[in-house]
Scaffold this motif. Structure first.
Motif, mmCIF file in Angstrom:
data_model
loop_
_atom_site.group_PDB
_atom_site.id
_atom_site.type_symbol
_atom_site.label_atom_id
_atom_site.label_comp_id
_atom_site.label_asym_id
_atom_site.label_seq_id
_atom_site.Cartn_x
_atom_site.Cartn_y
_atom_site.Cartn_z
ATOM 1 N N GLU A 99 0.943 -1.163 0.019
ATOM 2 C CA GLU A 99 0.266 0.114 -0.020
ATOM 3 C C GLU A 99 0.918 1.320 0.084
ATOM 4 N N LYS B 266 2.905 -1.383 4.999
ATOM 5 C CA LYS B 266 1.647 -2.261 4.937
ATOM 6 C C LYS B 266 1.844 -3.150 3.613
ATOM 7 N N ARG B 267 1.910 -4.397 3.934
ATOM 8 C CA ARG B 267 1.902 -5.290 2.561
ATOM 9 C C ARG B 267 1.419 -6.805 2.966
ATOM 10 N N THR B 268 1.054 -7.335 1.406
ATOM 11 C CA THR B 268 0.699 -8.579 1.574
ATOM 12 C C THR B 268 1.792 -9.484 0.678
ATOM 13 N N TYR C 270 5.125 3.166 7.494
ATOM 14 C CA TYR C 270 4.565 1.658 7.750
ATOM 15 C C TYR C 270 4.205 0.882 6.806
ATOM 16 N N GLN D 57 12.228 -5.040 4.436
ATOM 17 C CA GLN D 57 11.875 -3.831 5.437
ATOM 18 C C GLN D 57 13.300 -2.950 5.767
#
Length: 278
Positions: free
Chosen positions: A12, A68-70, A66, A55
């Motif tokens: 995201e 935010k991931r899948t 932050y 990261q």
């Protein structure tokens, strides 16, 4: 050829952060990207994926982000279906149309290259490939000997053939790219395109009139002397895969090697540099 699985990481991200994120991810092994509103999908071989490295590198450039991931595993057999789902033709002005074989031809373009991308980089969607294709429209390939380093899908080498090059060599270290470039050469019926697997050590003996190198910053820095040694006097070297904050370093490095910079173009914060060997 051993079939390998892939990892798709969906992050995201605001749209204005996409280009910087792609530059970061390309440095740690991600090969392909799909941009969507508020989201960036990035692909990497499963064997190369390291979440801690992801990261760490992202935090260097986006310390307040932050992440935010899948993360999704894509089995080898599903890769083509993943690409075909959303793959759209690429239009470089009215000069060249790059399309997959499952999309129809379009009128109004001087040249067409058909690529079945699989996982290889170089579909024209990325700004760096677009920039090099655009630069090819300003060059004379007729009767020339051409080297396409980091050839990916083979799109640039195939275009060079269609622009009249008498001999084109494409080299890529990745086995998927090697196989894919060979398949795409056959698909486009270009017989003067030879594809080799390897790095700069695989460059055949002799010199080239034109060298196209759309790779990444570290490879471009490391392989400068090999490219220059294989370029004829008066020959042209086209570099891309350069994010704009690395431009000065690359330009200085190649000019220190004796080349003269003759052109610079930018698209979405990515840069193409053109040099001539005096």
């Amino acid at each position: 050829m051993t079939k390998e699985n892939h990892i798709k990481v969906s992050i995201e991200l605001s749209d204005d952060q996409h280009e910087t994120m792609m530059a970061i991810l390309a440095e740690i092994g991600f090969y392909a990207f799909e941009e969507n509103p508020g989201n960036l999908d990035a692909y990497i071989l499963e064997a190369d994926y390291n979440d801690a490295a992801l990261q760490r590198e992202v935090s260097r450039f986006f310390p307040k982000l932050y992440l935010k991931r899948t993360v999704e595993l894509i089995l080898s057999k599903d890769w083509n279906a993943e690409w075909e789902k959303d793959f759209q033709p690429v239009r470089v002005e009215n000069f060249c149309l790059v399309r997959p074989p499952f999309k129809p031809a379009e009128p109004g373009f001087s040249h067409e290259v058909i690529v079945f991308p699989k996982m290889a980089f170089g579909t024209g969607h990325h700004a760096t490939t677009w920039l090099v294709i655009d630069q090819c429209s300003r060059m004379d390939f007729a009767g020339k000997r051409v080297l396409d380093m980091g050839c990916g899908t083979g799109v640039l080498g195939i275009l060079a053939c269609k622009l009249g090059a008498k001999e084109v060599t494409g080299i890529d270290i990745d086995v998927w790219s090697y196989e894919n470039a060979r398949e795409n050469a056959e698909l486009n019926q270009v017989e003067q395109f030879e594809v080799l697997q390897g790095d700069a050590e695989a460059i055949p003996e002799g010199c080239y009139d034109i060298i196209l190198a759309n790779i990444n910053r570290n490879v471009l820095l490391a392989d400068r002397d090999k490219y220059i040694a294989h370029l004829v006097s008066g020959g042209n070297l086209i570099l891309s895969g350069i994010y704009n904050f690395d431009e000065a370093k690359l330009a200085d490095h190649y000019q220190a090697g004796g080349l003269q910079q003759v052109l610079r173009k930018e698209r979405n914060e990515w840069v193409m540099l053109a040099f001539e060997k005096k």
